[in-house]
Scaffold this motif. Structure first.
Motif, PDB file in Angstrom:
ATOM      1  N   LEU A  35       0.830  -1.206   0.000  1.00 42.22           N
ATOM      2  CA  LEU A  35       0.000   0.000   0.000  1.00 42.22           C
ATOM      3  C   LEU A  35       0.866   1.259   0.000  1.00 42.22           C
ATOM      4  O   LEU A  35       0.584   2.223  -0.725  1.00 42.22           O
ATOM      5  CB  LEU A  35      -0.945   0.000   1.207  1.00 42.22           C
ATOM      6  N   ALA A  36       1.935   1.248   0.784  1.00 38.38           N
ATOM      7  CA  ALA A  36       2.839   2.402   0.833  1.00 38.38           C
ATOM      8  C   ALA A  36       3.543   2.593  -0.510  1.00 38.38           C
ATOM      9  O   ALA A  36       3.675   3.724  -0.994  1.00 38.38           O
ATOM     10  CB  ALA A  36       3.858   2.218   1.950  1.00 38.38           C
ATOM     11  N   ASP A  37       3.986   1.512  -1.113  1.00 44.71           N
ATOM     12  CA  ASP A  37       4.650   1.604  -2.414  1.00 44.71           C
ATOM     13  C   ASP A  37       3.701   2.139  -3.485  1.00 44.71           C
ATOM     14  O   ASP A  37       4.089   2.959  -4.321  1.00 44.71           O
ATOM     15  CB  ASP A  37       5.202   0.243  -2.839  1.00 44.71           C
ATOM     16  N   ASP A  38       2.452   1.675  -3.461  1.00 43.05           N
ATOM     17  CA  ASP A  38       1.457   2.156  -4.425  1.00 43.05           C
ATOM     18  C   ASP A  38       1.180   3.645  -4.229  1.00 43.05           C
ATOM     19  O   ASP A  38       1.086   4.399  -5.200  1.00 43.05           O
ATOM     20  CB  ASP A  38       0.149   1.368  -4.308  1.00 43.05           C
ATOM     21  N   ALA A  39       1.056   4.064  -2.975  1.00 49.24           N
ATOM     22  CA  ALA A  39       0.797   5.482  -2.697  1.00 49.24           C
ATOM     23  C   ALA A  39       1.980   6.335  -3.144  1.00 49.24           C
ATOM     24  O   ALA A  39       1.793   7.413  -3.724  1.00 49.24           O
ATOM     25  CB  ALA A  39       0.521   5.681  -1.208  1.00 49.24           C
ATOM     26  N   LYS A  40       3.184   5.856  -2.893  1.00 49.32           N
ATOM     27  CA  LYS A  40       4.380   6.594  -3.311  1.00 49.32           C
ATOM     28  C   LYS A  40       4.435   6.709  -4.825  1.00 49.32           C
ATOM     29  O   LYS A  40       4.735   7.781  -5.364  1.00 49.32           O
ATOM     30  CB  LYS A  40       5.626   5.872  -2.785  1.00 49.32           C
ATOM     31  N   SER A  41       4.136   5.629  -5.519  1.00 49.61           N
ATOM     32  CA  SER A  41       4.151   5.652  -6.983  1.00 49.61           C
ATOM     33  C   SER A  41       3.123   6.629  -7.535  1.00 49.61           C
ATOM     34  O   SER A  41       3.405   7.378  -8.478  1.00 49.61           O
ATOM     35  CB  SER A  41       3.867   4.260  -7.542  1.00 49.61           C
ATOM     36  N   ARG A  42       1.925   6.626  -6.948  1.00 45.13           N
ATOM     37  CA  ARG A  42       0.885   7.558  -7.410  1.00 45.13           C
ATOM     38  C   ARG A  42       1.279   8.998  -7.136  1.00 45.13           C
ATOM     39  O   ARG A  42       1.057   9.885  -7.968  1.00 45.13           O
ATOM     40  CB  ARG A  42      -0.450   7.233  -6.747  1.00 45.13           C
ATOM     41  N   ALA A  43       1.876   9.250  -5.965  1.00 39.33           N
ATOM     42  CA  ALA A  43       2.290  10.613  -5.629  1.00 39.33           C
ATOM     43  C   ALA A  43       3.378  11.095  -6.579  1.00 39.33           C
ATOM     44  O   ALA A  43       3.328  12.231  -7.072  1.00 39.33           O
ATOM     45  CB  ALA A  43       2.775  10.671  -4.184  1.00 39.33           C
TER      46      ALA A  43
END
Length: 73
Positions: A35-43
């Protein structure tokens, strides 16, 4: 009767396999690191859009200008 028992056992086994697959998928989706990796990628994808990048650069320049102006006065 024996056929019914075997059929029911096979259905139960299939249901267990389906449930195990579903639980594995849910565990993968709820993984905090993922979830953190996905959020970082989207940001990062959002920040790399030209409109956002240039707007943030503009705001940064204005802030620096105001700080320097405040220090000089």
């Amino acid at each position: 009767m024996a056929d019914d028992t075997e059929r029911i056992e096979q259905e139960i086994a299939r249901a267990r396999e389906d449930l195990a697959k579903t639980l594995d998928q849910l565990a993968d989706r709820a993984n905090p690191q993922r979830l953190a990796d996905d959020a970082k990628s989207r940001a990062l994808a959002t920040l790399n859009k030209p409109a956002v990048k240039y707007a943030l650069t503009g705001v940064g320049v204005i802030v620096v200008f105001l700080v320097v102006r405040k220090i000089v006065r």
